[in-house]
Design an enzyme around this catalytic site. Structure first.
Site, mmCIF file in Angstrom:
data_model
loop_
_atom_site.group_PDB
_atom_site.id
_atom_site.type_symbol
_atom_site.label_atom_id
_atom_site.label_comp_id
_atom_site.label_asym_id
_atom_site.label_seq_id
_atom_site.Cartn_x
_atom_site.Cartn_y
_atom_site.Cartn_z
ATOM 1 N N LYS A 42 -7.380 5.575 2.242
ATOM 2 C CA LYS A 42 -6.917 6.901 1.833
ATOM 3 C C LYS A 42 -7.844 7.928 2.468
ATOM 4 O O LYS A 42 -9.084 7.739 2.448
ATOM 5 C CB LYS A 42 -6.973 7.018 0.304
ATOM 6 C CG LYS A 42 -5.958 6.127 -0.402
ATOM 7 C CD LYS A 42 -4.542 6.608 -0.155
ATOM 8 C CE LYS A 42 -3.542 5.834 -0.995
ATOM 9 N NZ LYS A 42 -2.167 6.300 -0.750
ATOM 10 N N GLU A 86 -0.342 7.800 7.921
ATOM 11 C CA GLU A 86 0.759 7.940 6.972
ATOM 12 C C GLU A 86 0.741 9.336 6.336
ATOM 13 O O GLU A 86 -0.293 9.770 5.822
ATOM 14 C CB GLU A 86 0.566 6.843 5.909
ATOM 15 C CG GLU A 86 1.698 6.673 4.917
ATOM 16 C CD GLU A 86 1.412 5.512 3.938
ATOM 17 O OE1 GLU A 86 0.519 4.668 4.205
ATOM 18 O OE2 GLU A 86 2.062 5.475 2.887
ATOM 19 N N ASP A 136 6.040 8.501 4.493
ATOM 20 C CA ASP A 136 6.182 7.860 3.186
ATOM 21 C C ASP A 136 6.941 8.845 2.288
ATOM 22 O O ASP A 136 8.172 8.793 2.169
ATOM 23 C CB ASP A 136 4.781 7.507 2.646
ATOM 24 C CG ASP A 136 4.770 7.050 1.195
ATOM 25 O OD1 ASP A 136 5.847 6.971 0.581
ATOM 26 O OD2 ASP A 136 3.677 6.792 0.636
ATOM 27 N N LYS A 195 9.543 2.363 0.077
ATOM 28 C CA LYS A 195 9.249 2.113 -1.336
ATOM 29 C C LYS A 195 10.573 2.225 -2.080
ATOM 30 O O LYS A 195 11.162 3.318 -2.116
ATOM 31 C CB LYS A 195 8.291 3.163 -1.895
ATOM 32 C CG LYS A 195 6.869 3.075 -1.388
ATOM 33 C CD LYS A 195 6.043 4.213 -1.958
ATOM 34 C CE LYS A 195 4.603 4.136 -1.468
ATOM 35 N NZ LYS A 195 3.890 5.414 -1.680
ATOM 36 N N GLY A 240 3.596 0.443 -1.798
ATOM 37 C CA GLY A 240 3.290 -0.008 -3.155
ATOM 38 C C GLY A 240 3.020 1.175 -4.052
ATOM 39 O O GLY A 240 2.658 2.260 -3.572
HETATM 40 O O1 SMG Z 1 0.470 -0.516 -4.805
HETATM 41 O O2 SMG Z 1 -1.275 -0.893 -3.592
HETATM 42 C C1 SMG Z 1 -0.468 -0.131 -4.107
HETATM 43 C C2 SMG Z 1 -0.637 1.337 -3.880
HETATM 44 C C3 SMG Z 1 -0.586 1.665 -2.446
HETATM 45 O O3 SMG Z 1 -1.621 3.573 -1.547
HETATM 46 C C4 SMG Z 1 -0.698 3.140 -2.183
HETATM 47 N N1 SMG Z 1 0.273 3.923 -2.635
HETATM 48 O O4 SMG Z 1 1.092 6.883 -0.890
HETATM 49 O O5 SMG Z 1 1.306 4.852 -0.325
HETATM 50 C C5 SMG Z 1 0.940 5.695 -1.140
HETATM 51 C C6 SMG Z 1 0.252 5.331 -2.425
HETATM 52 C C7 SMG Z 1 0.833 6.010 -3.581
HETATM 53 C C8 SMG Z 1 0.287 5.541 -4.860
HETATM 54 S S1 SMG Z 1 -0.351 6.788 -5.784
HETATM 55 C C9 SMG Z 1 0.017 6.397 -7.376
HETATM 56 MG MG MG Z 2 1.571 6.619 1.190
#
Ligand code: SMG
Ligand code: MG
Length: 370
Positions: A163, A214, A239, A263, A291
């Site tokens: 991140k 991303e 995303d 997603k 995820g």
């Molecule tokens: O399930 O491992 C997971 C989370 C992966 O980083 C992740 N998700 O923007 O892709 C994304 C984020 C959003 C989750 S924030 C609650």
């Molecule tokens: Mg993302």
């Protein structure tokens, strides 16, 4: 089938470590679960909305409200419910894709359990196991980040996602690249934390040999992603922006995204997710499964989706213990950086209803036809 009742459960799931993104820090996930009872059997669905509207406009209480007052009545009124008809059935409700997706998952689970078919088979899976990546939150320090990343490498994860946000980008990314070596799969996710003015700044990430960047910009700002994609070598992956197959095709055609994060919760369910997969595959665009810190309920279905042929990059389909010491189903355990695709009917996992009850944040809400 006929839907007889829907029970909404709000469950508090403590995280094994805090998860920080550009929009906030979580120590517990509040999960909305839907439990459907039909004339042919039961099904469970998980809503991916967060406790607050930080990742998207949807959030747990908003989803619970729209399910209770707008979506559940449509289901109860329908004489025959089929997952394939839900997009049309729910059309009177605009948006609210995460709420719709939770119900779609439960309907699919009930339908497939009743006919003895697995999610994977129904969706069109071609693999029995999927390559797994892991999403690593923003850390209090680079040293702590490196320790956390090393732990995931030791666990066998096949791809690391970091991140990022302004002030937490090149330096941590460069240090993780040094730790991993030049060939390891590494990508970053900004969760909309930058603006078009940051393009020159973001182009410095090209030095780190990333698989992709991303969603650096606002979800509605496809145009700036087009400009970024022309300015940098690192592939841009959307995303938050990709909420439907139409938006996916538009973003691809405009050159805003050359890889797509799918997603199911964000796009209204597993069937819309498959439609996006198909559209991307037809255009030669690789996809991967995102995820939302799913419990075993949503994870089982995501792993089935990630086994479709166009999912050629490791997903954020990590093991249960990435987030939870105890899962709401049998745990998903990494084997050589992969998770096995469930083969049993429906999601293929069994919900630990005693834990759902024990960790319930408030009494379950039972909805029936009035
Ligand atoms: O399930 O491992 C997971 C989370 C992966 O980083 C992740 N998700 O923007 O892709 C994304 C984020 C959003 C989750 S924030 C609650
Ligand atoms: Mg993302």
């Amino acid at each position: 089938m006929k839907v007889e009742s829907i029970t909404l459960h709000r469950v508090g799931m403590p995280l094994v470590r805090p998860f920080e993104t550009s929009f906030g820090r979580e120590t517990e996930r509040v999960v909305l679960l839907v439990h459907l009872v039909t004339d042919v059997g039961e099904g469970w669905g998980e809503c991916v909305a967060g406790k607050t509207p930080g990742y998207s406009s949807e959030y747990v209480e908003g989803c619970a409200h729209v399910i209770e007052h707008h979506l559940a009545p449509l289901l109860f009124r329908a004489p025959h419910v089929r997952a394939a008809d839900l997009e049309r059935l729910f059309a009177p409700v605009v948006g609210h894709r995460m709420a719709k997706a939770a119900l779609e998952a439960a309907v699919l689970d009930a339908e497939l359990r009743a006919s003895g078919i697995s999610f994977a088979h129904y969706l069109g899976a071609v693999r029995t196991e999927v390559d797994c990546g892991v999403s690593v939150g923003i850390s209090p320090s680079i040293d702590e980040l490196l320790t956390e990343v090393q732990g995931y490498v030791d666990a066998g994860y096949r791809r690391i996602k970091l991140k990022i946000k302004p002030g937490w980008d090149f330096e941590p990314v460069r240090r993780v690249r040094d730790l991993l070596g030049p060939d390891a799969a590494l990508q970053v996710d900004a969760n909309t934390a930058y603006t078009r003015e940051d393009i020159a700044h973001l182009s410095r990430l090209d030095d780190s040999g990333l698989l992709l960047i991303e969603q650096p910009f606002d979800e509605e700002d496809i145009a700036s992603h087009v400009v970024l994609a022309q300015a940098i070598e690192t592939p841009v992956c959307l995303d938050e922006s990709i909420v439907s197959v139409g938006v996916a095709i538009d973003a691809i055609d405009r050159g805003a995204t050359s890889i797509v994060n799918i997603k199911p919760g964000r796009v209204g369910g597993y069937l819309p997710a498959v439609a996006i997969h198909d559209a991307c595959r037809a255009r030669g665009i690789p996809v991967w499964c995102g995820g939302m810190l799913e419990t075993g309920i949503g994870r089982a279905m995501n792993v089935a989706l990630a086994a479709l042929p166009g999912f050629t990059l490791p997903g954020d389909t990590s093991a249960s213990d990435r987030y939870y010491a105890e899962d709401l189903t049998e745990p998903f355990v990494l084997d050589d950086g992969r998770l096995a695709v469930p083969t049993g009917p429906g999601s293929g996992v069994t919900v630990r209803t005693e834990l759902v009850r024990e960790w319930g944040l408030q009494p379950p809400v039972l909805l029936t036809e009035r």
